[in-house]
Design a protein around this motif. Sequence first.
Motif, PDB file in Angstrom:
ATOM      1  N   TYR A   1       2.735  -5.373  15.306  1.00  0.00           N
ATOM      2  CA  TYR A   1       1.598  -4.932  14.506  1.00  0.00           C
ATOM      3  C   TYR A   1       2.079  -4.090  13.326  1.00  0.00           C
ATOM      4  O   TYR A   1       2.996  -3.286  13.467  1.00  0.00           O
ATOM      5  CB  TYR A   1       0.642  -4.076  15.357  1.00  0.00           C
ATOM      6  CG  TYR A   1       0.207  -4.752  16.623  1.00  0.00           C
ATOM      7  CD1 TYR A   1      -0.798  -5.703  16.618  1.00  0.00           C
ATOM      8  CD2 TYR A   1       0.821  -4.448  17.833  1.00  0.00           C
ATOM      9  CE1 TYR A   1      -1.203  -6.339  17.780  1.00  0.00           C
ATOM     10  CE2 TYR A   1       0.433  -5.074  19.010  1.00  0.00           C
ATOM     11  CZ  TYR A   1      -0.576  -6.023  18.973  1.00  0.00           C
ATOM     12  OH  TYR A   1      -0.962  -6.645  20.124  1.00  0.00           O
ATOM     13  N   GLU A   2       1.445  -4.277  12.193  1.00  0.00           N
ATOM     14  CA  GLU A   2       1.700  -3.457  11.009  1.00  0.00           C
ATOM     15  C   GLU A   2       0.601  -2.400  10.924  1.00  0.00           C
ATOM     16  O   GLU A   2      -0.578  -2.704  11.113  1.00  0.00           O
ATOM     17  CB  GLU A   2       1.684  -4.308   9.738  1.00  0.00           C
ATOM     18  CG  GLU A   2       2.740  -5.391   9.707  1.00  0.00           C
ATOM     19  CD  GLU A   2       4.160  -4.855   9.685  1.00  0.00           C
ATOM     20  OE1 GLU A   2       4.403  -3.818   9.037  1.00  0.00           O
ATOM     21  OE2 GLU A   2       5.028  -5.472  10.324  1.00  0.00           O
TER      22      GLU A   2
ATOM     23  N   PRO B   1       0.814  -1.209   0.000  1.00  0.00           N
ATOM     24  CA  PRO B   1       0.000   0.000   0.000  1.00  0.00           C
ATOM     25  C   PRO B   1       0.852   1.266   0.000  1.00  0.00           C
ATOM     26  O   PRO B   1       1.943   1.289   0.559  1.00  0.00           O
ATOM     27  CB  PRO B   1      -0.796  -0.104   1.308  1.00  0.00           C
ATOM     28  CG  PRO B   1      -0.698  -1.526   1.726  1.00  0.00           C
ATOM     29  CD  PRO B   1       0.586  -2.046   1.162  1.00  0.00           C
ATOM     30  N   ASP B   2       0.330   2.310  -0.658  1.00  0.00           N
ATOM     31  CA  ASP B   2       0.993   3.610  -0.639  1.00  0.00           C
ATOM     32  C   ASP B   2       0.791   4.249   0.724  1.00  0.00           C
ATOM     33  O   ASP B   2      -0.056   3.841   1.495  1.00  0.00           O
ATOM     34  CB  ASP B   2       0.396   4.535  -1.704  1.00  0.00           C
ATOM     35  CG  ASP B   2       0.730   4.074  -3.109  1.00  0.00           C
ATOM     36  OD1 ASP B   2       1.710   3.328  -3.259  1.00  0.00           O
ATOM     37  OD2 ASP B   2       0.006   4.463  -4.042  1.00  0.00           O
ATOM     38  N   GLY B   3       1.537   5.295   1.019  1.00  0.00           N
ATOM     39  CA  GLY B   3       1.345   6.053   2.250  1.00  0.00           C
ATOM     40  C   GLY B   3       2.332   5.657   3.327  1.00  0.00           C
ATOM     41  O   GLY B   3       3.346   5.026   3.080  1.00  0.00           O
ATOM     42  N   ASP B   4       1.997   6.052   4.538  1.00  0.00           N
ATOM     43  CA  ASP B   4       2.876   5.830   5.678  1.00  0.00           C
ATOM     44  C   ASP B   4       2.719   4.406   6.214  1.00  0.00           C
ATOM     45  O   ASP B   4       1.623   3.862   6.239  1.00  0.00           O
ATOM     46  CB  ASP B   4       2.537   6.837   6.777  1.00  0.00           C
ATOM     47  CG  ASP B   4       2.765   8.263   6.303  1.00  0.00           C
ATOM     48  OD1 ASP B   4       3.837   8.535   5.749  1.00  0.00           O
ATOM     49  OD2 ASP B   4       1.862   9.099   6.477  1.00  0.00           O
ATOM     50  N   HIS B   5       3.838   3.822   6.664  1.00  0.00           N
ATOM     51  CA  HIS B   5       3.830   2.458   7.179  1.00  0.00           C
ATOM     52  C   HIS B   5       4.688   2.397   8.433  1.00  0.00           C
ATOM     53  O   HIS B   5       5.837   2.836   8.418  1.00  0.00           O
ATOM     54  CB  HIS B   5       4.382   1.492   6.129  1.00  0.00           C
ATOM     55  CG  HIS B   5       4.617   0.120   6.667  1.00  0.00           C
ATOM     56  ND1 HIS B   5       5.875  -0.431   6.742  1.00  0.00           N
ATOM     57  CD2 HIS B   5       3.775  -0.800   7.175  1.00  0.00           C
ATOM     58  CE1 HIS B   5       5.782  -1.645   7.266  1.00  0.00           C
ATOM     59  NE2 HIS B   5       4.522  -1.890   7.542  1.00  0.00           N
ATOM     60  N   LEU B   6       4.126   1.865   9.501  1.00  0.00           N
ATOM     61  CA  LEU B   6       4.860   1.688  10.754  1.00  0.00           C
ATOM     62  C   LEU B   6       4.699   0.251  11.228  1.00  0.00           C
ATOM     63  O   LEU B   6       3.627  -0.343  11.105  1.00  0.00           O
ATOM     64  CB  LEU B   6       4.327   2.641  11.832  1.00  0.00           C
ATOM     65  CG  LEU B   6       4.456   4.129  11.541  1.00  0.00           C
ATOM     66  CD1 LEU B   6       3.745   4.938  12.623  1.00  0.00           C
ATOM     67  CD2 LEU B   6       5.914   4.537  11.429  1.00  0.00           C
TER      68      LEU B   6
ATOM     69  N   GLY C   1      -3.877  -2.467   7.988  1.00  0.00           N
ATOM     70  CA  GLY C   1      -2.890  -3.273   8.690  1.00  0.00           C
ATOM     71  C   GLY C   1      -3.554  -4.082   9.780  1.00  0.00           C
ATOM     72  O   GLY C   1      -4.775  -4.060   9.945  1.00  0.00           O
ATOM     73  N   ASP C   2      -2.743  -4.782  10.568  1.00  0.00           N
ATOM     74  CA  ASP C   2      -3.303  -5.625  11.629  1.00  0.00           C
ATOM     75  C   ASP C   2      -3.205  -4.966  13.012  1.00  0.00           C
ATOM     76  O   ASP C   2      -3.421  -5.631  14.026  1.00  0.00           O
ATOM     77  CB  ASP C   2      -2.653  -7.005  11.626  1.00  0.00           C
ATOM     78  CG  ASP C   2      -1.153  -6.976  11.913  1.00  0.00           C
ATOM     79  OD1 ASP C   2      -0.588  -5.877  12.092  1.00  0.00           O
ATOM     80  OD2 ASP C   2      -0.540  -8.061  11.943  1.00  0.00           O
ATOM     81  N   HIS C   3      -2.924  -3.682  13.056  1.00  0.00           N
ATOM     82  CA  HIS C   3      -2.922  -2.942  14.326  1.00  0.00           C
ATOM     83  C   HIS C   3      -4.342  -2.982  14.896  1.00  0.00           C
ATOM     84  O   HIS C   3      -5.314  -2.893  14.144  1.00  0.00           O
ATOM     85  CB  HIS C   3      -2.470  -1.500  14.080  1.00  0.00           C
ATOM     86  CG  HIS C   3      -2.240  -0.731  15.342  1.00  0.00           C
ATOM     87  ND1 HIS C   3      -3.267  -0.174  16.063  1.00  0.00           N
ATOM     88  CD2 HIS C   3      -1.104  -0.428  16.013  1.00  0.00           C
ATOM     89  CE1 HIS C   3      -2.776   0.440  17.118  1.00  0.00           C
ATOM     90  NE2 HIS C   3      -1.457   0.292  17.117  1.00  0.00           N
ATOM     91  N   PRO C   4      -4.496  -3.115  16.226  1.00  0.00           N
ATOM     92  CA  PRO C   4      -5.841  -3.197  16.814  1.00  0.00           C
ATOM     93  C   PRO C   4      -6.731  -1.977  16.539  1.00  0.00           C
ATOM     94  O   PRO C   4      -7.946  -2.104  16.500  1.00  0.00           O
ATOM     95  CB  PRO C   4      -5.576  -3.318  18.326  1.00  0.00           C
ATOM     96  CG  PRO C   4      -4.163  -3.771  18.446  1.00  0.00           C
ATOM     97  CD  PRO C   4      -3.445  -3.291  17.230  1.00  0.00           C
ATOM     98  N   ASP C   5      -6.162  -0.800  16.350  1.00  0.00           N
ATOM     99  CA  ASP C   5      -6.944   0.416  16.100  1.00  0.00           C
ATOM    100  C   ASP C   5      -6.237   1.270  15.038  1.00  0.00           C
ATOM    101  O   ASP C   5      -5.638   2.299  15.351  1.00  0.00           O
ATOM    102  CB  ASP C   5      -7.114   1.202  17.410  1.00  0.00           C
ATOM    103  CG  ASP C   5      -7.974   2.442  17.264  1.00  0.00           C
ATOM    104  OD1 ASP C   5      -8.498   2.701  16.155  1.00  0.00           O
ATOM    105  OD2 ASP C   5      -8.121   3.170  18.260  1.00  0.00           O
ATOM    106  N   PRO C   6      -6.279   0.854  13.770  1.00  0.00           N
ATOM    107  CA  PRO C   6      -5.527   1.594  12.756  1.00  0.00           C
ATOM    108  C   PRO C   6      -5.967   3.045  12.587  1.00  0.00           C
ATOM    109  O   PRO C   6      -5.123   3.931  12.435  1.00  0.00           O
ATOM    110  CB  PRO C   6      -5.737   0.789  11.469  1.00  0.00           C
ATOM    111  CG  PRO C   6      -6.862  -0.125  11.735  1.00  0.00           C
ATOM    112  CD  PRO C   6      -6.960  -0.300  13.213  1.00  0.00           C
ATOM    113  N   GLU C   7      -7.253   3.309  12.645  1.00  0.00           N
ATOM    114  CA  GLU C   7      -7.722   4.687  12.477  1.00  0.00           C
ATOM    115  C   GLU C   7      -7.251   5.575  13.628  1.00  0.00           C
ATOM    116  O   GLU C   7      -6.758   6.677  13.426  1.00  0.00           O
ATOM    117  CB  GLU C   7      -9.251   4.742  12.367  1.00  0.00           C
ATOM    118  CG  GLU C   7      -9.804   4.098  11.113  1.00  0.00           C
ATOM    119  CD  GLU C   7      -9.936   2.578  11.237  1.00  0.00           C
ATOM    120  OE1 GLU C   7      -9.951   2.043  12.374  1.00  0.00           O
ATOM    121  OE2 GLU C   7      -9.988   1.920  10.184  1.00  0.00           O
TER     122      GLU C   7
END
Length: 153
Positions: A60-61, A40-45, A69-75
């Motif tokens: 978590y991505e 995906p484009d954009g920021d990645h942590l 990503g698979d982070h529990p709360d991406p938004e």
Amino acid sequence: MFQATRTPAARLLGAAALSAAALASVCAAHPAAAVDPAVPDGDHLTVTVRDAGADTDGTYELYCHPGGGDHPDPEGACAVVERDTRWGEDVFAPVPEGSVCTMQYGGPATAHVTGTWAGRPVDVTYDRRDGCEISRWDRMVPLLPEVGAPARS
């Protein structure tokens, strides 16, 4: 009588064209650097949390712009980092040298965040060893888990 010729102008124009062609070839992207449609484009942590609790430890991505990503709360995680992003400032900056911090211990939790944010590389660690570090961690919730809070169901 003075006679004007176009030869010097033609030579100058030719040299400019060759220079532009050479510059274009140097600036051209290498085929290996082409955009991978699977990424995906954009920021990645990538966030790795340890000793914060069985329900929150792990790696978590997080993708932002667009979120995912698979982070529990991406938004929420994207929003908290975006909230503190300012031109010329590092949202992930450490506690400034010489800061006066309360000598309180917030527990053994640690986090390591790597990736790219706002076009800049990120490689930062968080812990809860004193009041300044606890505040620094808490400012990044929900990117980092809320330590000591009951698990969400």
